[in-house]
Design an enzyme around this catalytic site. Structure first.
Site, PDB file in Angstrom:
ATOM      1  N   GLY A 124       0.489  -1.203   0.174  1.00  0.00           N
ATOM      2  CA  GLY A 124      -0.012   0.039  -0.146  1.00  0.00           C
ATOM      3  C   GLY A 124       0.921   1.529   0.005  1.00  0.00           C
ATOM      4  O   GLY A 124       1.298   1.611   1.028  1.00  0.00           O
ATOM      5  N   THR A 126      -0.195   3.999  -2.560  1.00  0.00           N
ATOM      6  CA  THR A 126      -1.112   4.984  -3.196  1.00  0.00           C
ATOM      7  C   THR A 126      -2.039   5.394  -2.224  1.00  0.00           C
ATOM      8  O   THR A 126      -2.745   4.372  -1.471  1.00  0.00           O
ATOM      9  CB  THR A 126      -1.752   4.475  -4.381  1.00  0.00           C
ATOM     10  OG1 THR A 126      -0.758   4.112  -5.522  1.00  0.00           O
ATOM     11  CG2 THR A 126      -2.590   5.534  -5.212  1.00  0.00           C
ATOM     12  N   SER A 132       0.708   9.833  -8.314  1.00  0.00           N
ATOM     13  CA  SER A 132       2.211   9.842  -8.956  1.00  0.00           C
ATOM     14  C   SER A 132       3.068  10.845  -7.812  1.00  0.00           C
ATOM     15  O   SER A 132       4.080  10.530  -7.775  1.00  0.00           O
ATOM     16  CB  SER A 132       1.831  10.924 -10.130  1.00  0.00           C
ATOM     17  OG  SER A 132       1.054  10.420 -11.188  1.00  0.00           O
ATOM     18  N   ILE A 157      -5.408  -0.736  -4.168  1.00  0.00           N
ATOM     19  CA  ILE A 157      -4.473  -1.873  -3.579  1.00  0.00           C
ATOM     20  C   ILE A 157      -4.560  -3.056  -4.088  1.00  0.00           C
ATOM     21  O   ILE A 157      -5.715  -3.968  -3.809  1.00  0.00           O
ATOM     22  CB  ILE A 157      -4.194  -1.730  -1.867  1.00  0.00           C
ATOM     23  CG1 ILE A 157      -3.898  -0.366  -1.637  1.00  0.00           C
ATOM     24  CG2 ILE A 157      -2.876  -2.754  -1.690  1.00  0.00           C
ATOM     25  CD1 ILE A 157      -2.804   0.437  -2.316  1.00  0.00           C
ATOM     26  N   GLN A 341      -9.286  -4.186 -34.324  1.00  0.00           N
ATOM     27  CA  GLN A 341      -9.408  -3.666 -35.785  1.00  0.00           C
ATOM     28  C   GLN A 341      -9.147  -4.848 -36.566  1.00  0.00           C
ATOM     29  O   GLN A 341     -10.063  -5.072 -37.445  1.00  0.00           O
ATOM     30  CB  GLN A 341      -8.258  -2.771 -36.080  1.00  0.00           C
ATOM     31  CG  GLN A 341      -8.518  -1.850 -37.210  1.00  0.00           C
ATOM     32  CD  GLN A 341      -9.763  -1.046 -36.897  1.00  0.00           C
ATOM     33  OE1 GLN A 341     -10.176  -0.539 -35.820  1.00  0.00           O
ATOM     34  NE2 GLN A 341     -10.367  -0.492 -38.089  1.00  0.00           N
ATOM     35  N   GLY A 345     -15.816  -6.395 -36.142  1.00  0.00           N
ATOM     36  CA  GLY A 345     -16.779  -6.455 -35.312  1.00  0.00           C
ATOM     37  C   GLY A 345     -16.688  -7.579 -34.145  1.00  0.00           C
ATOM     38  O   GLY A 345     -17.176  -7.448 -33.018  1.00  0.00           O
ATOM     39  N   GLU A 368       2.013   1.485 -10.999  1.00  0.00           N
ATOM     40  CA  GLU A 368       3.587   1.702 -10.810  1.00  0.00           C
ATOM     41  C   GLU A 368       4.384   2.877 -11.528  1.00  0.00           C
ATOM     42  O   GLU A 368       5.377   2.764 -11.966  1.00  0.00           O
ATOM     43  CB  GLU A 368       4.185   0.376 -11.226  1.00  0.00           C
ATOM     44  CG  GLU A 368       3.770  -0.909 -10.125  1.00  0.00           C
ATOM     45  CD  GLU A 368       4.782  -2.203  -9.965  1.00  0.00           C
ATOM     46  OE1 GLU A 368       6.057  -2.045 -10.263  1.00  0.00           O
ATOM     47  OE2 GLU A 368       3.999  -3.090  -9.796  1.00  0.00           O
ATOM     48  N   SER A 371       2.557   6.621 -17.606  1.00  0.00           N
ATOM     49  CA  SER A 371       3.624   6.851 -18.830  1.00  0.00           C
ATOM     50  C   SER A 371       4.413   8.252 -18.653  1.00  0.00           C
ATOM     51  O   SER A 371       5.467   8.653 -18.911  1.00  0.00           O
ATOM     52  CB  SER A 371       2.920   6.643 -20.093  1.00  0.00           C
ATOM     53  OG  SER A 371       2.555   5.433 -20.359  1.00  0.00           O
TER      54      SER A 371
HETATM   55  C1  FAD Z   1      -5.869  -1.630 -11.045  1.00  0.00           C
HETATM   56  C2  FAD Z   1      -4.870  -0.769 -10.289  1.00  0.00           C
HETATM   57  C3  FAD Z   1      -4.225  -1.573  -9.419  1.00  0.00           C
HETATM   58  C4  FAD Z   1      -3.090  -0.652  -8.688  1.00  0.00           C
HETATM   59  N1  FAD Z   1      -2.409  -1.632  -7.701  1.00  0.00           N
HETATM   60  C5  FAD Z   1      -1.765  -0.703  -6.724  1.00  0.00           C
HETATM   61  C6  FAD Z   1      -0.809  -1.194  -5.716  1.00  0.00           C
HETATM   62  O1  FAD Z   1      -1.130  -2.657  -5.630  1.00  0.00           O
HETATM   63  N2  FAD Z   1      -0.272  -0.421  -4.739  1.00  0.00           N
HETATM   64  C7  FAD Z   1      -0.308   0.769  -4.758  1.00  0.00           C
HETATM   65  O2  FAD Z   1       0.386   1.419  -3.961  1.00  0.00           O
HETATM   66  N3  FAD Z   1      -0.970   1.631  -5.738  1.00  0.00           N
HETATM   67  C8  FAD Z   1      -1.575   0.671  -6.653  1.00  0.00           C
HETATM   68  N4  FAD Z   1      -2.184   1.454  -7.888  1.00  0.00           N
HETATM   69  C9  FAD Z   1      -2.327   2.923  -7.958  1.00  0.00           C
HETATM   70  C10 FAD Z   1      -1.335   3.193  -9.229  1.00  0.00           C
HETATM   71  O3  FAD Z   1       0.108   3.101  -8.887  1.00  0.00           O
HETATM   72  C11 FAD Z   1      -1.734   4.717  -9.184  1.00  0.00           C
HETATM   73  O4  FAD Z   1      -3.003   4.651  -9.799  1.00  0.00           O
HETATM   74  C12 FAD Z   1      -0.726   5.606 -10.242  1.00  0.00           C
HETATM   75  O5  FAD Z   1       0.570   5.626  -9.572  1.00  0.00           O
HETATM   76  C13 FAD Z   1      -1.317   7.012 -10.599  1.00  0.00           C
HETATM   77  O6  FAD Z   1      -1.690   7.824  -9.368  1.00  0.00           O
HETATM   78  P1  FAD Z   1      -3.425   8.421  -9.577  1.00  0.00           P
HETATM   79  O7  FAD Z   1      -4.110   7.262 -10.123  1.00  0.00           O
HETATM   80  O8  FAD Z   1      -3.173   9.122  -8.365  1.00  0.00           O
HETATM   81  O9  FAD Z   1      -3.174   9.457 -10.495  1.00  0.00           O
HETATM   82  P2  FAD Z   1      -2.518  11.031 -10.481  1.00  0.00           P
HETATM   83  O10 FAD Z   1      -1.119  10.998  -9.888  1.00  0.00           O
HETATM   84  O11 FAD Z   1      -3.614  11.807 -10.063  1.00  0.00           O
HETATM   85  O12 FAD Z   1      -2.457  11.467 -12.132  1.00  0.00           O
HETATM   86  C14 FAD Z   1      -3.461  11.780 -12.855  1.00  0.00           C
HETATM   87  C15 FAD Z   1      -2.982  12.039 -14.244  1.00  0.00           C
HETATM   88  O13 FAD Z   1      -1.932  13.276 -14.019  1.00  0.00           O
HETATM   89  C16 FAD Z   1      -0.812  12.782 -14.567  1.00  0.00           C
HETATM   90  N5  FAD Z   1       0.477  13.644 -13.752  1.00  0.00           N
HETATM   91  C17 FAD Z   1       0.835  13.678 -12.400  1.00  0.00           C
HETATM   92  N6  FAD Z   1       1.649  14.211 -12.036  1.00  0.00           N
HETATM   93  C18 FAD Z   1       2.135  14.599 -13.240  1.00  0.00           C
HETATM   94  C19 FAD Z   1       3.528  15.286 -13.516  1.00  0.00           C
HETATM   95  N7  FAD Z   1       4.286  15.555 -12.549  1.00  0.00           N
HETATM   96  N8  FAD Z   1       3.900  15.613 -14.613  1.00  0.00           N
HETATM   97  C20 FAD Z   1       3.029  15.126 -15.601  1.00  0.00           C
HETATM   98  N9  FAD Z   1       1.673  14.616 -15.734  1.00  0.00           N
HETATM   99  C21 FAD Z   1       1.440  14.216 -14.209  1.00  0.00           C
HETATM  100  C22 FAD Z   1      -0.630  11.622 -14.585  1.00  0.00           C
HETATM  101  O14 FAD Z   1       0.411  10.997 -15.569  1.00  0.00           O
HETATM  102  C23 FAD Z   1      -2.164  11.021 -15.022  1.00  0.00           C
HETATM  103  O15 FAD Z   1      -2.196  11.078 -16.220  1.00  0.00           O
HETATM  104  C24 FAD Z   1      -2.773   0.625  -8.672  1.00  0.00           C
HETATM  105  C25 FAD Z   1      -3.927   1.073  -9.645  1.00  0.00           C
HETATM  106  C26 FAD Z   1      -4.868   0.527 -10.378  1.00  0.00           C
HETATM  107  C27 FAD Z   1      -5.742   1.418 -11.255  1.00  0.00           C
END
Ligand code: FAD
Length: 386
Positions: A124, A126, A132, A157, A341, A345, A368, A371
């Site tokens: 855990g 996030t 991010s 998580i 594609q 369909g 993780e 992009s």
């Molecule tokens: C199915 C799933 C499983 C997951 N499993 C885990 C896990 O096991 N443990 C865990 O800890 N987390 C987990 N995550 C969380 C995942 O790592 C986060 O969703 C990810 O790091 C992005 O964080 P956020 O969703 O809060 O997006 P945000 O950080 O809010 O980002 C939103 C958008 O803003 C962009 N952005 C943010 N900051 C910048 C910047 N400085 N410059 C340019 N663009 C930026 C991002 O690229 C994105 O496009 C999981 C997520 C999902 C959906």
């Protein structure tokens, strides 16, 4: 330079390929539709050594290399990316952090049952308000006598609802300006009883990875023993970055697996489906799609294997892992879209696997480190270099 896998790795590849084809392929569409954690399937991975691939044998693992991890991950993800993502949570994240930071006693108590696949684990980092910018987390841990008291919540998580052992990152600052972060081992249940104050909520309505368990975890005055601190106090975020280096290589391999599935299914369909009196694979428009897919997949695998090879040599791989993860996840997403594609369909329906490949692949551009974050990591290295 040798691009061939060793004899041992080829055997491992065949074992995981057979397992994926026989045990994962048949129920993959149904598991996706059910949106449930496939406990029975996950239990089969332990005896194969797939729940503790990188953990030394003395701690219950398979004691294999990062390259071996990638080989297995690609084969599992070829047929079921959700199962592969559950494996990532166990291998790279939960066990990854434990192997980076745990002491001998913690290894014996927590690593062994996880590495053997007898228990499930989660990691855990996030939170609802920090993704991010993970270091801005709000979950706190404070010492009270011989116990740490944790408060806060974690978001998205993987394996969070099924995990018995969860590594939780929390701020342990005591008035300093910075936000020092530490890692903790939290048991969701102990002796059959739920840990007081620790609750989870299933996040079911997801675009893809539907047979992977995703949780929101809430902690309200969760008390854990003082010796459940994982690594040094305040060292948690430095260890997180090490965990993510290996984790991103694993995600890259997972992405190659999905992309390969998309290509294999597209080639098969292109040979069978006839329009205008001939198989659609005889149209150059389709051939070029297939050629681009194959080229990008080979490129992605080379990047993933390079990062794994360097990691196994003990080198720092932050940039290489980010490049592998970035290119492979975007390759998988493109491959998923293009496979739909090619199948037209029919590809748009869940009669075929390809629409699932596309939905699953999208997560790899987010989890993780998105992009965008990978591009930041890579460019930071570049600008530091020149
Ligand atoms: C199915 C799933 C499983 C997951 N499993 C885990 C896990 O096991 N443990 C865990 O800890 N987390 C987990 N995550 C969380 C995942 O790592 C986060 O969703 C990810 O790091 C992005 O964080 P956020 O969703 O809060 O997006 P945000 O950080 O809010 O980002 C939103 C958008 O803003 C962009 N952005 C943010 N900051 C910048 C910047 N400085 N410059 C340019 N663009 C930026 C991002 O690229 C994105 O496009 C999981 C997520 C999902 C959906």
């Amino acid at each position: 330079m040798d691009f061939e896998l060793s004899e041992d790795l080829r055997i491992l590849q065949q074992t995981s390929r057979d397992f994926a084809l026989n045990e994962l392929a048949p129920g993959a569409i149904e598991r996706d539709e059910k949106r449930e954690y496939p406990t029975e399937v996950m239990r089969k991975l332990g005896p194969l050594g797939f729940m503790g691939i990188l953990v030394p044998e003395q701690y219950g693992g398979a004691g294999l290399s990062t390259l071996a991890y990638c080989v297995v991950m690609e084969e599992i993800a070829r047929w079921d990316a959700s199962v592969a993502l559950n494996m990532v949570a166990q291998n790279s994240l939960c066990l990854g952090h434990l192997m980076v930071a745990s002491n001998e006693e913690q290894k014996r108590k927590f690593v062994m049952p996880l590495a053997r696949g007898e228990k499930f684990g989660a990691w855990g980092l996030t939170e609802p308000g920090s993704g991010s910018d993970a270091a801005a987390m709000r979950t706190t841990a404070r010492l009270d006598g011989d116990e740490w008291v944790l408060n806060g919540s974690k978001m998205f998580i993987t394996q969070g609802n099924v995990a018995e052992t969860c590594v939780i990152l929390a701020a342990t600052g005591r008035g300093e300006k910075k936000n020092p972060i530490s890692a903790f081992i939290v048991e969701a249940r102990k002796d059959g009883e739920a840990t007081r104050g620790y609750t989870t909520r299933k996040i079911v309505n997801k675009l893809g990875m539907r047979a992977s368990d995703t949780a929101e975890i809430s902690m309200e005055d969760v008390r854990i023993p003082r010796d459940h601190l994982l690594g040094a106090e305040g060292q948690g975020f430095t260890d997180v970055l090490k965990v993510l280096d290996t984790g991103r290589i694993g995600i890259g391999a997972l992405a190659v697996g999905i992309a390969r599935g998309a290509l294999e299914d597209s080639v098969k369909y292109a040979k069978e489906r006839e329009q205008f009196g001939k198989p659609i694979g005889q149209f150059q428009a389709i051939q070029w799609i297939l050629a681009d897919m194959a080229t990008q997949i080979d490129g992605a695998r080379l990047l993933v294997h390079r990062a794994a090879f360097m990691k196994d040599k003990g080198e720092t791989v932050s940039r290489e892992a980010a490049e592998a993860k970035l290119f492979a996840s975007e390759t998988a997403m493109r491959a998923g879209v293009n496979a739909i594609q090619v199948l037209g369909g029919y590809g748009y329906t869940s009669e075929f696997h390809v629409e699932r490949y596309m939905r699953d692949a999208k997560l790899l551009e987010i989890g993780e480190g998105t992009s965008q974050i990978q591009r930041i990591v890579i460019s930071k290295h570049l600008l530091r270099q020149f």
